[in-house]
Design a protein around this motif. Structure first.
Motif, PDB file in Angstrom:
ATOM      1  N   LYS A  30      -2.933 -59.133  37.529  1.00 54.89           N
ATOM      2  CA  LYS A  30      -3.443 -57.775  38.118  1.00 54.89           C
ATOM      3  C   LYS A  30      -2.686 -57.279  37.015  1.00 54.89           C
ATOM      4  N   LEU A  31      -1.536 -57.176  36.876  1.00 53.14           N
ATOM      5  CA  LEU A  31      -0.590 -56.196  36.205  1.00 53.14           C
ATOM      6  C   LEU A  31      -1.221 -56.277  34.609  1.00 53.14           C
ATOM      7  N   LEU A  35      -4.878 -52.888  30.900  1.00 55.39           N
ATOM      8  CA  LEU A  35      -4.473 -53.153  29.581  1.00 55.39           C
ATOM      9  C   LEU A  35      -5.409 -53.486  28.904  1.00 55.39           C
ATOM     10  N   LEU A  36      -6.408 -54.390  29.555  1.00 54.58           N
ATOM     11  CA  LEU A  36      -7.401 -55.478  29.045  1.00 54.58           C
ATOM     12  C   LEU A  36      -8.123 -55.415  28.866  1.00 54.58           C
ATOM     13  N   GLN A  37      -8.891 -53.985  30.272  1.00 58.05           N
ATOM     14  CA  GLN A  37     -10.558 -53.276  30.542  1.00 58.05           C
ATOM     15  C   GLN A  37      -9.986 -52.074  28.845  1.00 58.05           C
ATOM     16  N   TYR A  43      -8.623 -61.545  30.312  1.00 55.31           N
ATOM     17  CA  TYR A  43      -8.084 -62.326  29.731  1.00 55.31           C
ATOM     18  C   TYR A  43      -7.525 -63.369  28.798  1.00 55.31           C
ATOM     19  N   THR A  44      -8.367 -64.036  29.255  1.00 49.08           N
ATOM     20  CA  THR A  44      -9.509 -65.612  28.660  1.00 49.08           C
ATOM     21  C   THR A  44      -8.798 -65.126  27.082  1.00 49.08           C
ATOM     22  N   ILE A 117       0.853 -54.019  24.421  1.00 50.17           N
ATOM     23  CA  ILE A 117       0.734 -54.864  25.699  1.00 50.17           C
ATOM     24  C   ILE A 117       1.428 -55.380  25.874  1.00 50.17           C
ATOM     25  N   PRO A 118       2.615 -56.611  25.287  1.00 57.31           N
ATOM     26  CA  PRO A 118       3.398 -57.006  26.409  1.00 57.31           C
ATOM     27  C   PRO A 118       4.991 -55.875  26.332  1.00 57.31           C
TER      28      PRO A 118
END
Length: 152
Positions: A30-31, A35-37, A43-44, A117-118
Motif C-alpha cells: 500500500k505504501l 510511488l510506483l504508479q 510492484y512485481t 523510492i526507498p
C-alpha cells in the motif's frame, strides 16, 4: 520441531507467522503503490527491475531464481516490460534454450527516477532505517534457514 513445541502452536490467526507476513506485506504494498504508479510500474515489475539494475544480462532462469518466481509468472511479466521498452529478451547464441534479459537505455534511465523510492517509502511512518535493517537481517536469517532445510 519437537512434539511439545507443536502442541504449543495454536490455530489462532494472530499466532500464525504466515498471516503476520501477509498483513505486513499488504501494508508495505500500500505504501509502494502510489510511488510506483508515478513510474507506471507494478510492484512485481519494480522488483524485477531492481534485480536487473543490480545485475543486467541474466537468463530468465537466473532472474526467476533471484526473485523466487517461476517461469509461468515471469514470462508474461518480462513480455510486458519488453513492450514498455524497458528490457529486451534474446536467445543466448551459446545455448538457444536460454533467454537473456537485458535492460534497454530506457530501462537503465528509469533507475534514476526510482532511486528516491526507498527513501520515500517510510517517510510518513514511524519506521526508521534502523528498524528496516533489523527486520531485513531477521527475515533473511529466517529465509536462509528455510532454504538450507530444503523447505524452499
Amino acid at each position: 520441531m519437537s512434539e511439545t513445541n507443536n502442541t504449543s502452536i495454536s490455530l489462532k490467526l494472530d499466532d500464525q507467522l504466515c498471516f503476520a507476513f501477509y498483513a505486513c506485506s499488504r501494508g508495505i504494498m500500500k505504501l509502494y503503490r502510489p510511488l510506483l504508479q508515478e513510474l507506471g510500474l507494478t510492484y512485481t515489475q519494480y522488483i524485477t527491475l531492481l534485480a536487473l539494475w543490480e545485475q543486467d544480462a541474466v537468463t530468465v532462469k537466473e532472474l526467476g531464481s533471484r526473485l523466487f518466481l517461476d517461469s509461468g509468472t515471469l514470462t508474461p511479466l518480462l513480455k510486458k516490460l519488453e513492450a514498455m521498452g524497458l528490457l529486451s529478451r534474446t536467445r543466448d547464441p551459446k545455448d538457444e534454450r536460454n533467454v537473456i534479459i537485458t535492460l534497454t537505455g530506457k530501462g537503465q534511465e528509469l533507475r534514476h527516477q526510482a532511486k528516491e523510492i526507498p527513501c520515500k517509502i517510510y517517510q510518513d511512518t514511524k519506521v526508521n532505517p534502523e528498524d528496516v535493517q533489523a527486520q531485513l537481517a531477521q527475515i533473511r536469517g529466517f529465509l536462509h534457514k528455510l532454504e538450507s532445510d530444503g523447505a524452499l
